[in-house]
Design a protein around this motif. Sequence first.
Motif, PDB file in Angstrom:
ATOM      1  N   ILE A  52      -2.874  17.178  13.836  1.00  0.00           N
ATOM      2  CA  ILE A  52      -3.087  15.756  13.545  1.00  0.00           C
ATOM      3  C   ILE A  52      -2.486  14.947  14.690  1.00  0.00           C
ATOM      4  CG2 ILE A  52      -2.705  13.878  11.894  1.00  0.00           C
ATOM      5  CD1 ILE A  52      -4.284  16.286  10.724  1.00  0.00           C
ATOM      6  N   GLU A  53      -3.271  14.032  15.227  1.00  0.00           N
ATOM      7  CA  GLU A  53      -2.771  13.075  16.212  1.00  0.00           C
ATOM      8  C   GLU A  53      -2.562  11.754  15.498  1.00  0.00           C
ATOM      9  OE1 GLU A  53      -4.096  10.671  20.284  1.00  0.00           O
ATOM     10  OE2 GLU A  53      -5.460  12.157  19.418  1.00  0.00           O
ATOM     11  N   VAL A  54      -1.507  11.053  15.871  1.00  0.00           N
ATOM     12  CA  VAL A  54      -1.241   9.711  15.349  1.00  0.00           C
ATOM     13  C   VAL A  54      -1.114   8.791  16.556  1.00  0.00           C
ATOM     14  CG1 VAL A  54       0.317   8.285  13.986  1.00  0.00           C
ATOM     15  CG2 VAL A  54      -0.014  10.694  13.385  1.00  0.00           C
ATOM     16  N   ALA A  69       9.310   8.938  12.108  1.00  0.00           N
ATOM     17  CA  ALA A  69      10.655   9.144  11.564  1.00  0.00           C
ATOM     18  C   ALA A  69      10.609  10.003  10.300  1.00  0.00           C
ATOM     19  CB  ALA A  69      11.316   7.798  11.281  1.00  0.00           C
ATOM     20  N   ARG A  70       9.641   9.740   9.412  1.00  0.00           N
ATOM     21  CA  ARG A  70       9.529  10.511   8.167  1.00  0.00           C
ATOM     22  C   ARG A  70       9.229  11.983   8.458  1.00  0.00           C
ATOM     23  NH1 ARG A  70       6.331   7.311   5.084  1.00  0.00           N
ATOM     24  NH2 ARG A  70       4.421   8.264   5.820  1.00  0.00           N
ATOM     25  N   GLN A 102       3.524  13.414   0.786  1.00  0.00           N
ATOM     26  CA  GLN A 102       4.955  13.241   1.016  1.00  0.00           C
ATOM     27  C   GLN A 102       5.312  13.020   2.481  1.00  0.00           C
ATOM     28  OE1 GLN A 102       6.555  16.741  -0.845  1.00  0.00           O
ATOM     29  NE2 GLN A 102       5.936  16.063  -2.880  1.00  0.00           N
ATOM     30  N   ALA A 103       4.745  13.805   3.389  1.00  0.00           N
ATOM     31  CA  ALA A 103       5.126  13.715   4.793  1.00  0.00           C
ATOM     32  C   ALA A 103       4.342  12.650   5.551  1.00  0.00           C
ATOM     33  CB  ALA A 103       4.951  15.068   5.482  1.00  0.00           C
ATOM     34  N   VAL A 104       3.051  12.517   5.231  1.00  0.00           N
ATOM     35  CA  VAL A 104       2.203  11.598   5.990  1.00  0.00           C
ATOM     36  C   VAL A 104       2.047  10.251   5.283  1.00  0.00           C
ATOM     37  CG1 VAL A 104      -0.041  11.354   7.145  1.00  0.00           C
ATOM     38  CG2 VAL A 104       1.018  13.600   6.982  1.00  0.00           C
ATOM     39  N   GLY A 105       2.216  10.233   3.957  1.00  0.00           N
ATOM     40  CA  GLY A 105       2.142   8.979   3.217  1.00  0.00           C
ATOM     41  C   GLY A 105       0.745   8.596   2.764  1.00  0.00           C
ATOM     42  N   ALA A 117       1.654  -0.370  14.738  1.00  0.00           N
ATOM     43  CA  ALA A 117       2.848   0.089  15.447  1.00  0.00           C
ATOM     44  C   ALA A 117       4.008   0.405  14.503  1.00  0.00           C
ATOM     45  CB  ALA A 117       3.268  -0.938  16.482  1.00  0.00           C
ATOM     46  N   ASP A 118       4.266  -0.452  13.513  1.00  0.00           N
ATOM     47  CA  ASP A 118       5.394  -0.204  12.616  1.00  0.00           C
ATOM     48  C   ASP A 118       5.154   1.030  11.753  1.00  0.00           C
ATOM     49  OD1 ASP A 118       3.395  -1.564  11.190  1.00  0.00           O
ATOM     50  OD2 ASP A 118       4.821  -2.623   9.918  1.00  0.00           O
ATOM     51  N   ALA A 119       3.947   1.242  11.295  1.00  0.00           N
ATOM     52  CA  ALA A 119       3.621   2.423  10.499  1.00  0.00           C
ATOM     53  C   ALA A 119       3.709   3.689  11.350  1.00  0.00           C
ATOM     54  CB  ALA A 119       2.233   2.284   9.872  1.00  0.00           C
TER      55      ALA A 119
END
Length: 143
Positions: free
Chosen positions: A136-138, A99-100, A27-30, A91-93
């Motif tokens: 978790i790093e993104v 935001a999510r 749900q949070a990370v997709g 970048a868009d993801a």
Amino acid sequence: MTNNTTRLDHVVLWVADPVAAAGFYVQAVGLEPLRVSEFAEGKVAFPSVRVNEETILDLAPHTFADRMRMLPGSADGAGHPVNHVCLSLPADAFDILRARLQEQRVPVTSVGHDSFGARGKATRNFYFRDPDGNVIEVRHYDE
């Protein structure tokens, strides 16, 4: 995809409640859930979530730590968290995920720049914790 290249297959994260952890990562990370219902039914030892076609995160319950006997002394280190796991996104993801997470009130760090990783310097990055405290790093790289 070839079979003669070294790749990261999976990372094991220690969690208190594997079903709840899978729900967070879905749900949070997709990410895509794997074997969650089978775990809930007692058919498999742990569920996982898919990062991409080649890599998954296994969500191992803390009670599973005493089974870690693949090498002498393995159980001694089982159950301890890794420092962090890094997900690289387009970048868009990256923007959508940030935001999510904020919409779901998951605390995130400020955006960093030029952090070094597997593909050189990342354009942007941020960190967050899952409900079990795993960091978790993104990040994303300019392509």
